[in-house]
Design a protein around this motif. Structure first.
Motif, PDB file in Angstrom:
ATOM      1  N   TRP A  85       0.383  -2.573  -3.217  1.00  0.00           N
ATOM      2  CA  TRP A  85       0.748  -2.552  -1.807  1.00  0.00           C
ATOM      3  C   TRP A  85       1.908  -1.588  -1.616  1.00  0.00           C
ATOM      4  O   TRP A  85       3.050  -1.892  -1.964  1.00  0.00           O
ATOM      5  CB  TRP A  85       1.124  -3.973  -1.357  1.00  0.00           C
ATOM      6  CG  TRP A  85       1.526  -4.086   0.085  1.00  0.00           C
ATOM      7  CD1 TRP A  85       1.282  -3.179   1.089  1.00  0.00           C
ATOM      8  CD2 TRP A  85       2.253  -5.154   0.686  1.00  0.00           C
ATOM      9  NE1 TRP A  85       1.801  -3.627   2.278  1.00  0.00           N
ATOM     10  CE2 TRP A  85       2.400  -4.841   2.061  1.00  0.00           C
ATOM     11  CE3 TRP A  85       2.772  -6.356   0.198  1.00  0.00           C
ATOM     12  CZ2 TRP A  85       3.067  -5.680   2.940  1.00  0.00           C
ATOM     13  CZ3 TRP A  85       3.432  -7.197   1.074  1.00  0.00           C
ATOM     14  CH2 TRP A  85       3.580  -6.868   2.431  1.00  0.00           C
ATOM     15  N   ASN A 134      -4.326  -3.283   3.096  1.00  0.00           N
ATOM     16  CA  ASN A 134      -5.592  -4.000   3.275  1.00  0.00           C
ATOM     17  C   ASN A 134      -6.735  -3.400   2.466  1.00  0.00           C
ATOM     18  O   ASN A 134      -7.708  -4.088   2.140  1.00  0.00           O
ATOM     19  CB  ASN A 134      -5.994  -4.012   4.755  1.00  0.00           C
ATOM     20  CG  ASN A 134      -6.118  -2.613   5.333  1.00  0.00           C
ATOM     21  OD1 ASN A 134      -5.164  -1.830   5.286  1.00  0.00           O
ATOM     22  ND2 ASN A 134      -7.282  -2.288   5.864  1.00  0.00           N
ATOM     23  N   ILE A 135      -6.648  -2.109   2.107  1.00  0.00           N
ATOM     24  CA  ILE A 135      -7.710  -1.461   1.327  1.00  0.00           C
ATOM     25  C   ILE A 135      -7.354  -1.534  -0.156  1.00  0.00           C
ATOM     26  O   ILE A 135      -6.336  -0.981  -0.590  1.00  0.00           O
ATOM     27  CB  ILE A 135      -7.893  -0.001   1.770  1.00  0.00           C
ATOM     28  CG1 ILE A 135      -8.265   0.069   3.255  1.00  0.00           C
ATOM     29  CG2 ILE A 135      -8.966   0.686   0.919  1.00  0.00           C
ATOM     30  CD1 ILE A 135      -8.352   1.475   3.800  1.00  0.00           C
ATOM     31  N   GLN A 136      -8.181  -2.234  -0.918  1.00  0.00           N
ATOM     32  CA  GLN A 136      -7.930  -2.432  -2.334  1.00  0.00           C
ATOM     33  C   GLN A 136      -9.228  -2.260  -3.117  1.00  0.00           C
ATOM     34  O   GLN A 136     -10.313  -2.566  -2.626  1.00  0.00           O
ATOM     35  CB  GLN A 136      -7.346  -3.820  -2.607  1.00  0.00           C
ATOM     36  CG  GLN A 136      -6.010  -4.089  -1.943  1.00  0.00           C
ATOM     37  CD  GLN A 136      -4.868  -3.279  -2.534  1.00  0.00           C
ATOM     38  OE1 GLN A 136      -4.968  -2.760  -3.645  1.00  0.00           O
ATOM     39  NE2 GLN A 136      -3.773  -3.166  -1.781  1.00  0.00           N
ATOM     40  N   GLN A 170      -0.325  -1.281   5.377  1.00  0.00           N
ATOM     41  CA  GLN A 170      -0.899  -2.619   5.520  1.00  0.00           C
ATOM     42  C   GLN A 170      -1.346  -3.197   4.188  1.00  0.00           C
ATOM     43  O   GLN A 170      -1.350  -4.413   4.008  1.00  0.00           O
ATOM     44  CB  GLN A 170      -2.079  -2.579   6.490  1.00  0.00           C
ATOM     45  CG  GLN A 170      -1.694  -2.288   7.935  1.00  0.00           C
ATOM     46  CD  GLN A 170      -2.890  -2.345   8.870  1.00  0.00           C
ATOM     47  OE1 GLN A 170      -4.039  -2.324   8.441  1.00  0.00           O
ATOM     48  NE2 GLN A 170      -2.616  -2.433  10.162  1.00  0.00           N
ATOM     49  N   THR A 215     -12.543  -3.864  -0.985  1.00  0.00           N
ATOM     50  CA  THR A 215     -12.337  -4.687   0.205  1.00  0.00           C
ATOM     51  C   THR A 215     -11.453  -3.915   1.172  1.00  0.00           C
ATOM     52  O   THR A 215     -10.593  -3.121   0.742  1.00  0.00           O
ATOM     53  CB  THR A 215     -11.694  -6.043  -0.123  1.00  0.00           C
ATOM     54  OG1 THR A 215     -11.668  -6.851   1.062  1.00  0.00           O
ATOM     55  CG2 THR A 215     -10.284  -5.886  -0.637  1.00  0.00           C
ATOM     56  N   THR A 216     -11.654  -4.137   2.463  1.00  0.00           N
ATOM     57  CA  THR A 216     -10.838  -3.459   3.478  1.00  0.00           C
ATOM     58  C   THR A 216     -10.024  -4.452   4.308  1.00  0.00           C
ATOM     59  O   THR A 216      -9.399  -4.056   5.293  1.00  0.00           O
ATOM     60  CB  THR A 216     -11.733  -2.633   4.422  1.00  0.00           C
ATOM     61  OG1 THR A 216     -12.684  -3.489   5.052  1.00  0.00           O
ATOM     62  CG2 THR A 216     -12.448  -1.530   3.652  1.00  0.00           C
ATOM     63  N   ASN A 217     -10.035  -5.732   3.904  1.00  0.00           N
ATOM     64  CA  ASN A 217      -9.333  -6.745   4.707  1.00  0.00           C
ATOM     65  C   ASN A 217      -8.378  -7.601   3.884  1.00  0.00           C
ATOM     66  O   ASN A 217      -8.068  -8.731   4.246  1.00  0.00           O
ATOM     67  CB  ASN A 217     -10.338  -7.635   5.437  1.00  0.00           C
ATOM     68  CG  ASN A 217     -11.214  -8.419   4.471  1.00  0.00           C
ATOM     69  OD1 ASN A 217     -11.218  -8.161   3.259  1.00  0.00           O
ATOM     70  ND2 ASN A 217     -11.961  -9.388   4.995  1.00  0.00           N
ATOM     71  N   PHE A 218      -7.887  -7.055   2.764  1.00  0.00           N
ATOM     72  CA  PHE A 218      -6.947  -7.817   1.944  1.00  0.00           C
ATOM     73  C   PHE A 218      -5.635  -8.013   2.697  1.00  0.00           C
ATOM     74  O   PHE A 218      -5.177  -7.125   3.425  1.00  0.00           O
ATOM     75  CB  PHE A 218      -6.685  -7.104   0.623  1.00  0.00           C
ATOM     76  CG  PHE A 218      -5.808  -7.879  -0.315  1.00  0.00           C
ATOM     77  CD1 PHE A 218      -6.251  -9.038  -0.903  1.00  0.00           C
ATOM     78  CD2 PHE A 218      -4.521  -7.434  -0.603  1.00  0.00           C
ATOM     79  CE1 PHE A 218      -5.443  -9.758  -1.776  1.00  0.00           C
ATOM     80  CE2 PHE A 218      -3.701  -8.143  -1.461  1.00  0.00           C
ATOM     81  CZ  PHE A 218      -4.162  -9.311  -2.042  1.00  0.00           C
ATOM     82  N   GLU A 219      -5.020  -9.190   2.520  1.00  0.00           N
ATOM     83  CA  GLU A 219      -3.754  -9.501   3.175  1.00  0.00           C
ATOM     84  C   GLU A 219      -2.686  -9.771   2.114  1.00  0.00           C
ATOM     85  O   GLU A 219      -2.591 -10.881   1.576  1.00  0.00           O
ATOM     86  CB  GLU A 219      -3.915 -10.722   4.082  1.00  0.00           C
ATOM     87  CG  GLU A 219      -4.913 -10.499   5.220  1.00  0.00           C
ATOM     88  CD  GLU A 219      -5.151 -11.761   6.033  1.00  0.00           C
ATOM     89  OE1 GLU A 219      -4.566 -12.810   5.688  1.00  0.00           O
ATOM     90  OE2 GLU A 219      -5.913 -11.693   7.014  1.00  0.00           O
ATOM     91  N   PHE A 255     -11.227 -12.953  -0.164  1.00  0.00           N
ATOM     92  CA  PHE A 255     -11.407 -11.527   0.071  1.00  0.00           C
ATOM     93  C   PHE A 255     -12.504 -11.044  -0.870  1.00  0.00           C
ATOM     94  O   PHE A 255     -12.317 -10.992  -2.089  1.00  0.00           O
ATOM     95  CB  PHE A 255     -10.097 -10.774  -0.160  1.00  0.00           C
ATOM     96  CG  PHE A 255      -8.937 -11.353   0.609  1.00  0.00           C
ATOM     97  CD1 PHE A 255      -8.807 -11.110   1.974  1.00  0.00           C
ATOM     98  CD2 PHE A 255      -8.018 -12.183  -0.012  1.00  0.00           C
ATOM     99  CE1 PHE A 255      -7.752 -11.658   2.693  1.00  0.00           C
ATOM    100  CE2 PHE A 255      -6.958 -12.737   0.689  1.00  0.00           C
ATOM    101  CZ  PHE A 255      -6.828 -12.481   2.055  1.00  0.00           C
TER     102      PHE A 255
END
Length: 282
Positions: free
Chosen positions: A42, A49-51, A47, A98-102, A86
């Motif tokens: 990160w 979010n892309i991992q 963000q 994934t494009t929605n990792f938090e 995720f």
């Protein structure tokens, strides 16, 4: 006497030329293992979010097969507190995206990989990192006199137990250099971490020169990962008297179906700061 010498040389040469048989030495091969490249990084200010997670299979030491990508796994990362899942979708090349990792600092996450009827699992915490406050060049602190080095300045947080991974790569070089650090003796202080490239004439490696650009990454890592990467760096960089004995280094990915069929690699979650520096004439 000359005839005797010539005859003796003929015998020696004939003996040496006859010693050309190829000897096949059997090399013990270990089992094929899943290789997990799961570093969720990160970058500060993004963000996160892309991992991406990359999966492959190990090969024998002398095997030239490069088609080892794992294309049929199911990959999920779970927030251990909220239960949010995720899902990492396969991209047809061994990479899962994934494009929605938090990402949440201090939060524990669990990776689960289903592959070939087996379940691999690893748990790790998202670890933060401090800011880099300055980057400059010098020639005073390196191992070689008058060789350019780059200095990275940052202030270690007062909380004890901070661990760092540095990645330095001069643009144009094939591979980066990795270095690890902790705050055991410098907790809460400003730290000056320097890096230089030692000249190696045999491999045509030169020290930093004016106009060289070096890319710098500093990661916050857990103590468990620090211990893991410390062993790997020792094995990669050991030379001669100080060479480390190669061993299979186990990461944190456990096979919950068959403990003997463990995976290589590590599930890591890190906050990272990135910068670059261009050397100038001094």
């Amino acid at each position: 006497m000359r005839t005797y010498i010539k005859f003796s040389l003929f015998i020696v040469l004939a003996f040496l030329s006859s010693c050309t048989d190829v000897i096949d030495v059997p090399v013990q091969e270990g089992p094929t293992r899943l290789v997990v490249e799961a570093s969720l990084d990160w970058e500060k200010g993004t963000q996160g979010n892309i991992q991406t997670i990359k999966l492959s299979e190990s090969t024998a030491f002398f095997d030239t097969n490069t088609q080892t990508a794992v294309t049929s796994a199911n990959v999920i990362v779970t927030n251990d507190s909220s239960g949010a899942n995720f899902i990492f979708e396969h991209q047809s090349n061994g990479e899962y995206l994934t494009t929605n990792f938090e990402p949440i600092l201090g939060q524990s996450y669990t990776l689960q990989i289903s592959y070939n009827g087996e379940i691999f699992s690893a748990t790790e915490t998202m670890t933060g990192v401090t800011e880099i406050t300055d980057v400059f060049q010098d020639r005073e602190d390196g191992f070689e006199d008058d060789v350019l080095e780059v200095h990275v300045i940052f202030t270690d947080p007062p909380e004890e137990g901070n661990n760092y991974l540095f990645k330095f790569q001069r643009r144009g070089d094939l591979l980066p250099e990795l270095e690890e650090a902790d705050d055991e003796f410098v907790n809460g202080n400003e730290i000056d971490w320097w890096y230089e490239i030692e000249e190696n004439e045999d491999e045509n490696v030169l020290p930093f020169q004016p106009d060289d650009i070096v890319d710098i990454e500093m990661y916050g890592v857990s103590r468990a990962y620090y211990n893991y990467i410390d062993i790997l760096i020792d094995q990669i960089g050991g030379v001669g008297l100080f060479e480390a004995t190669p061993v299979a280094v186990k990461g944190n990915c456990i096979n919950t179906t068959n403990a003997d069929s463990y995976a290589f690699g590590y599930f890591r979650l890190s906050e990272v700061v990135r910068t670059s520096y261009t050397f100038i004439e001094d």
